[in-house]
Design an enzyme around this catalytic site. Sequence first.
Site, PDB file in Angstrom:
ATOM      1  N   HIS A   1      -7.967   1.583   1.577  1.00  0.00           N
ATOM      2  CA  HIS A   1      -7.740   0.799   2.556  1.00  0.00           C
ATOM      3  C   HIS A   1      -9.283   1.987   3.668  1.00  0.00           C
ATOM      4  O   HIS A   1      -7.866   3.240   4.400  1.00  0.00           O
ATOM      5  CB  HIS A   1      -6.382   1.562   3.366  1.00  0.00           C
ATOM      6  CG  HIS A   1      -6.478   0.423   4.859  1.00  0.00           C
ATOM      7  ND1 HIS A   1      -5.096  -0.742   4.622  1.00  0.00           N
ATOM      8  CD2 HIS A   1      -6.717  -0.163   6.005  1.00  0.00           C
ATOM      9  CE1 HIS A   1      -4.933  -1.005   6.459  1.00  0.00           C
ATOM     10  NE2 HIS A   1      -5.810  -0.252   6.387  1.00  0.00           N
TER      11      HIS A   1
ATOM     12  N   GLU B   1       0.880  -1.501  -0.071  1.00  0.00           N
ATOM     13  CA  GLU B   1      -0.087   0.040  -0.119  1.00  0.00           C
ATOM     14  C   GLU B   1       1.429   0.675   0.157  1.00  0.00           C
ATOM     15  O   GLU B   1       1.747   1.249   1.173  1.00  0.00           O
ATOM     16  CB  GLU B   1      -0.665  -0.004   1.306  1.00  0.00           C
ATOM     17  CG  GLU B   1      -2.124  -1.066   1.403  1.00  0.00           C
ATOM     18  CD  GLU B   1      -2.813  -1.253   2.408  1.00  0.00           C
ATOM     19  OE1 GLU B   1      -3.010  -0.527   3.481  1.00  0.00           O
ATOM     20  OE2 GLU B   1      -3.860  -1.913   2.409  1.00  0.00           O
TER      21      GLU B   1
END
Length: 278
Positions: A242, A223
Amino acid sequence: MAALAGAEVVVAMRERTRFDAERLARLSGGLHLLVTTGMANAAIDLDAAAENGIVVCGTRGRPRHTVELTWALILALLRSVPAEDARVRAGGWQHTLGTELDGATLGLVGLGRLGSAMVPVARAFGMGVLAWSMNLDAAHATEVGVEAVAKDELFRRADVVSLHYKLSPRSEGIVGAAAIAAMKPTAYFVNTSRGPLVDTAALLRALHDGTIAGAALDVYDREPLPPDDPLRSAPRTVLTPHLGYVTRENYRTFFADVVEDIEAWLDGRAERRLTPAD
């Protein structure tokens, strides 16, 4: 690193920045307090922080934000909300055929705080609920009102599999190729926990081969998700960046506690301290 040079106090937003042994060693001497939002952060090497004399503290958080996003993803996935929204904006009209939750079966991988909070919502939708975890307490499952089953049975029977598990060396890859292969071609997979819990390559194969109906993901192995990541072009997916904990209400809790942690440290105390044993 240059932006952090000389900082005595650093505040980390969840796991978006890695504080490994090398980085903490380079910051040692100047950095004295590292505050993370939340009470756990896999991106911080707590052993290395302790070795370098860096105090690590956490914050509280609200209990239901990730559960709410999980249901948003389930509904978006089963009713093709992103695709239909894009089609309307492009001048088109209805094209997909949705799937109902009423009468379907939810399979919960993990029945802790978040997994348990999924159950009453599932019941409100008219769903049956199965649950599995490595150390599932049968009495707790009964109390929550779910059917405790073996892992392979859950993946075989569930119409929607939702993952609610803490990432650790023991749980990494807990949803592997065999589990994904056991899913029905009409079943959906949802992950709002952590990317490395899932064999992403196996999930991609299942999506491209059509052996599962779709997947909704809020978390990834890396990420932010790289621009060339194959998940970006995978069919029948809903992807979010997220967002589980990203709410106004939760941020108010986070940053009020951040201020408390810093004030306590200035007073010579450690509020909500995280140690290697945590």
